[in-house]
Scaffold this motif. Structure first.
Motif, mmCIF file in Angstrom:
data_model
loop_
_atom_site.group_PDB
_atom_site.id
_atom_site.type_symbol
_atom_site.label_atom_id
_atom_site.label_comp_id
_atom_site.label_asym_id
_atom_site.label_seq_id
_atom_site.Cartn_x
_atom_site.Cartn_y
_atom_site.Cartn_z
ATOM 1 N N MET A 115 1.002 -1.280 0.055
ATOM 2 C CA MET A 115 0.103 -0.105 -0.025
ATOM 3 C C MET A 115 0.731 1.365 -0.014
ATOM 4 O O MET A 115 0.626 2.372 -0.804
ATOM 5 C CB MET A 115 -0.870 -0.074 1.208
ATOM 6 N N LEU A 116 2.085 1.193 0.737
ATOM 7 C CA LEU A 116 2.935 2.423 0.796
ATOM 8 C C LEU A 116 3.442 2.578 -0.563
ATOM 9 O O LEU A 116 3.652 3.840 -1.144
ATOM 10 C CB LEU A 116 3.997 2.327 2.101
ATOM 11 N N SER A 117 3.832 1.529 -1.258
ATOM 12 C CA SER A 117 4.475 1.671 -2.500
ATOM 13 C C SER A 117 3.301 2.100 -3.475
ATOM 14 O O SER A 117 3.827 2.999 -4.381
ATOM 15 C CB SER A 117 5.071 0.275 -3.037
ATOM 16 N N TYR A 118 2.191 1.739 -3.225
ATOM 17 C CA TYR A 118 1.130 2.221 -4.277
ATOM 18 C C TYR A 118 0.984 3.682 -3.948
ATOM 19 O O TYR A 118 0.900 4.470 -4.869
ATOM 20 C CB TYR A 118 -0.301 1.438 -3.939
ATOM 21 N N LEU A 119 0.913 4.210 -2.839
ATOM 22 C CA LEU A 119 0.473 5.568 -2.411
ATOM 23 C C LEU A 119 1.636 6.464 -3.075
ATOM 24 O O LEU A 119 1.688 7.437 -3.565
ATOM 25 C CB LEU A 119 0.604 5.772 -0.841
ATOM 26 N N ARG A 120 3.099 5.989 -3.060
ATOM 27 C CA ARG A 120 4.313 6.611 -3.284
ATOM 28 C C ARG A 120 4.043 6.735 -4.904
ATOM 29 O O ARG A 120 4.221 7.889 -5.693
ATOM 30 C CB ARG A 120 5.474 5.815 -3.289
ATOM 31 N N ILE A 121 3.511 5.734 -5.568
ATOM 32 C CA ILE A 121 3.401 5.839 -7.143
ATOM 33 C C ILE A 121 2.190 6.986 -7.380
ATOM 34 O O ILE A 121 2.392 7.891 -8.262
ATOM 35 C CB ILE A 121 3.049 4.812 -7.628
ATOM 36 N N GLN A 122 1.256 6.874 -6.495
ATOM 37 C CA GLN A 122 0.022 7.665 -6.903
ATOM 38 C C GLN A 122 0.311 9.168 -6.558
ATOM 39 O O GLN A 122 0.040 10.030 -7.186
ATOM 40 C CB GLN A 122 -1.331 7.458 -5.936
ATOM 41 N N ARG B 13 8.121 13.414 1.977
ATOM 42 C CA ARG B 13 8.993 12.949 2.882
ATOM 43 C C ARG B 13 8.320 12.015 3.903
ATOM 44 O O ARG B 13 9.019 11.286 4.574
ATOM 45 C CB ARG B 13 9.725 14.353 3.354
ATOM 46 N N GLY B 14 7.525 12.408 4.450
ATOM 47 C CA GLY B 14 6.699 11.672 5.348
ATOM 48 C C GLY B 14 6.506 10.227 4.923
ATOM 49 O O GLY B 14 6.443 9.214 5.500
ATOM 50 N N ASN C 67 9.636 8.278 4.717
ATOM 51 C CA ASN C 67 10.216 8.083 5.948
ATOM 52 C C ASN C 67 9.391 6.885 6.614
ATOM 53 O O ASN C 67 9.913 5.866 7.153
ATOM 54 C CB ASN C 67 9.955 9.334 6.962
ATOM 55 N N ALA C 68 8.301 6.857 6.286
ATOM 56 C CA ALA C 68 7.321 5.620 6.784
ATOM 57 C C ALA C 68 7.700 4.521 6.204
ATOM 58 O O ALA C 68 7.847 3.401 6.612
ATOM 59 C CB ALA C 68 5.761 5.766 6.777
ATOM 60 N N TYR C 69 7.923 4.591 4.803
ATOM 61 C CA TYR C 69 8.364 3.227 3.982
ATOM 62 C C TYR C 69 9.797 2.833 4.454
ATOM 63 O O TYR C 69 9.985 1.347 4.691
ATOM 64 C CB TYR C 69 8.457 3.855 2.496
ATOM 65 N N ARG C 70 10.975 3.787 4.694
ATOM 66 C CA ARG C 70 12.094 3.427 5.302
ATOM 67 C C ARG C 70 12.102 2.466 6.528
ATOM 68 O O ARG C 70 12.518 1.642 6.904
ATOM 69 C CB ARG C 70 13.109 4.662 5.307
ATOM 70 N N GLN C 71 11.121 3.217 7.574
ATOM 71 C CA GLN C 71 10.939 2.742 8.790
ATOM 72 C C GLN C 71 10.416 1.344 8.728
ATOM 73 O O GLN C 71 10.629 0.617 9.406
ATOM 74 C CB GLN C 71 10.090 3.565 9.660
ATOM 75 N N LEU C 72 9.303 0.940 7.624
ATOM 76 C CA LEU C 72 8.753 -0.319 7.606
ATOM 77 C C LEU C 72 9.996 -1.320 7.120
ATOM 78 O O LEU C 72 9.898 -2.420 7.483
ATOM 79 C CB LEU C 72 7.590 -0.163 6.482
ATOM 80 N N ARG C 73 10.738 -0.802 6.078
ATOM 81 C CA ARG C 73 11.606 -1.783 5.440
ATOM 82 C C ARG C 73 12.581 -2.031 6.706
ATOM 83 O O ARG C 73 13.020 -3.198 6.843
ATOM 84 C CB ARG C 73 12.667 -1.156 4.651
#
Length: 566
Positions: free
Chosen positions: A376-383, A407-408, A411-417
């Motif tokens: 979902m985060l990847s999808y939101l980044r693309i959108q 940026r937020g 940051n959330a995607y990096r923390q998730l990884r």
């Protein structure tokens, strides 16, 4: 008598033929089904030619400007890859013939379309569409024939397997089950003391025939021994009375280890049983990872006996003892050492099993996070990227909001990884020192700083959950030092204090920490504190006088109350 047809070979042949027939029928069916994967696409594309043919007639009459483009599209459809596969040798001749006729007709139709011959096209369009219908019908019949072939192959394979299974079961009944029943009846008769039993079939050419012949000879010898054993029972009974005391100690020791979870209390209970039965006045179990259990008080005037504690040729430690009758206690102590070795081995196996369960649970959580939140985060980044492109450049406030949101989100995607990386951390072996060294070796490749380890914690004193928490706290602390301290040396020290508590120190010679407050959106220190609480311990971050940062973790051993922070 020799074995001419071993049962294992006969069964292996039967199972081999069954498996071979299954694989053969399944393989042919799968190959046939694999060739049908694109049949629907071919029929669909072939059917679309009918609509395109009528569309070309409409373009010829009403919209000549689109005629060239639609002719090219029709040519592409007619030469699509899925239809080009129809030239293979295994394709039926009627399908290839229909496809070839369609190609030839199209060449003539295309030439008339290029000349804008409307009258000719209208006169011949019905016949051309009829050829398309015949081609589609040929494809349909070809797909149906393949499905019928799959059904026939499956039925033939199932019938052959059933016959092989029936023949195998019948042969097993005649050559295995029936002789085994005869042997069982004879064994029951001998068990009751009756050495007369129904005759056995000793003429079979397999192991059971040899077993029956041997059983007959053995029963005759057994009858002779049966008479002589009665005379020696009284003598053996006296010997058994002498061994009763040792057996009772060994039995109670085995019962002490007959628990669902072996731990330090179970091993200490074994030493206590031996001590209470006065088999030894002092006992000491020492393992090779700085772990020691003692029972009784050592007498400096008495000699100290010792035996290795091993399991399957693996030396796990040493058993030392003092006894008034050292030589008489050696057989018992050898058995006790074997029991303790089995207990240590099972304890390690249980820890490894618990670690595998923990790793499986964490891997499952990581997969769920990856398949749900990460996607979902990847999808939101693309959108968000698409949204940024859609907003005009002159709309500066909107771009500022989009940049903040980006940026937020990053940051959330990096923390998730990072969280997924933590969840996928594994403990491959029950030896904590080896596991820590393996983890630090992986981190060493990510930094120029020198990572050193001095671990003197007894692995046997920590359960699987404690080892996981210790490993993850050390890993997180080392990662923080690598990322933020700029240190050239990072030292990890694990020791056991004199009071039995365990202490871990992660120290670096970096720039130090001005504050222990964690930035917004970062939770590494909070997670480390939570893990320390799970260990019933405390986690402190201090700045040594020599500079740098030191993370101190202290937690008690099993059964020890929680230590107060210093």
């Amino acid at each position: 008598m020799s074995v001419k047809r071993p049962v294992s070979s006969s069964l292996a042949k039967a199972f081999f033929y069954i498996v071979l027939l299954s694989l053969l029928s399944t393989g042919i069916a799968l190959i046939t089904l694999a060739s049908s994967l694109r049949d629907a696409e071919a029929i669909n594309i072939a059917g679309s030619l009918r609509m395109q043919s009528y569309r070309l007639g409409y373009d010829l009459h009403a919209d000549p400007d689109k005629l060239v483009g639609h002719r090219q599209r029709y040519q592409q459809t007619l030469n699509s890859p899925v239809l080009q596969h129809l030239h293979h040798w295994y394709i039926p001749q009627d399908v290839q013939q229909r496809y070839g006729q369609l190609h030839d007709s199209w060449q003539q139709m295309d030439a008339r379309l290029a000349q804008h011959d409307t009258q000719w096209y209208q006169q011949n369009i019905q016949g051309y569409v009829g050829n398309i219908d015949l081609f589609v019908l040929a494809l349909q019949h070809y797909a149906e024939r393949k499905m019928i072939l799959v059904v026939i192959i499956s039925l033939l394979g199932a019938t052959g397997i059933f016959l092989l299974v029936f023949f195998t079961l019948h042969r097993i009944r005649q050559h295995v089950v029936k002789p085994l029943r005869q042997l069982m009846t004879a064994s029951q008769q001998i068990q009751k003391g009756h050495f007369s039993y129904p005759p056995l079939n000793i003429h079979l050419d397999n192991e059971l025939g040899l077993l029956a012949s041997t059983f007959d000879r053995m029963s005759g010898e057994l009858l002779k021994l049966y008479r002589s054993l009665e005379a020696s029972v009284e003598e053996k009974t006296r010997d058994l009375h002498d061994a009763h005391r040792r057996l009772e100690v060994m039995y109670q020791c085995s019962q002490a280890l007959n628990t669902s979870q072996l731990d330090v209390h179970s091993l200490r209970h074994v030493l206590r049983i031996v001590y209470e039965h006065e088999a030894a006045s002092y006992l000491e179990l020492v393992t090779d990872d700085n772990w020691c259990l003692q029972q009784g008080k050592q007498d400096p005037q008495r000699p100290l006996g010792s035996l290795p504690v091993n399991m399957q040729d693996n030396v796990l430690g040493e058993l030392r003892w003092q006894s008034a009758q050292q030589h008489a206690s050696i057989p018992l102590m050898r058995s006790i050492a074997t029991i303790l070795g089995r207990g240590l081995y099972i304890n390690q196996a249980q820890k490894q099993y618990q670690q595998l369960i923990l790793m499986e649970e964490r891997a499952t959580i990581a997969r769920e996070l990856h398949d749900s939140l990460a996607q979902m985060l990847s999808y939101l980044r693309i959108q968000l990227t698409l949204l940024k492109r859609a907003v005009p450049d002159e709309n500066a406030p909107a771009h500022v909001i989009i940049d903040d949101f980006s940026r937020g989100l990053n940051n959330a995607y990096r923390q998730l990884r990072e969280l997924l990386t933590t969840f996928r951390l594994s403990l491959q072996q029950s030896d904590l020192t080896a596991a820590l060294r393996e983890a630090l070796d992986l981190l060493q490749s990510q930094t120029q700083a020198k990572l050193s380890l001095d671990c003197r914690l007894p692995t046997q004193a920590l359960d699987a959950q404690q080892q996981i928490n210790v490993l993850q706290i050390i890993r997180e602390a080392v990662i923080n030092a690598i990322k933020h301290s700029g240190a050239s040396d990072i030292n990890v020290t694990c020791v056991t204090d004199p009071d039995g508590a365990h202490s871990i120190y992660i120290r670096d010679n970096g720039i130090g920490m001005s504050t222990t407050a964690e930035p917004d959106g970062h939770y590494g220190l909070s997670i480390m504190h939570e893990r320390a609480e799970r260990l019933n311990g405390t986690l402190d971050i201090v700045s040594p006088s020599g500079g740098g940062t030191e993370v101190q973790l202290r937690f008690p051993h099993a059964g020890q109350p929680k230590r107060q922070p210093m």
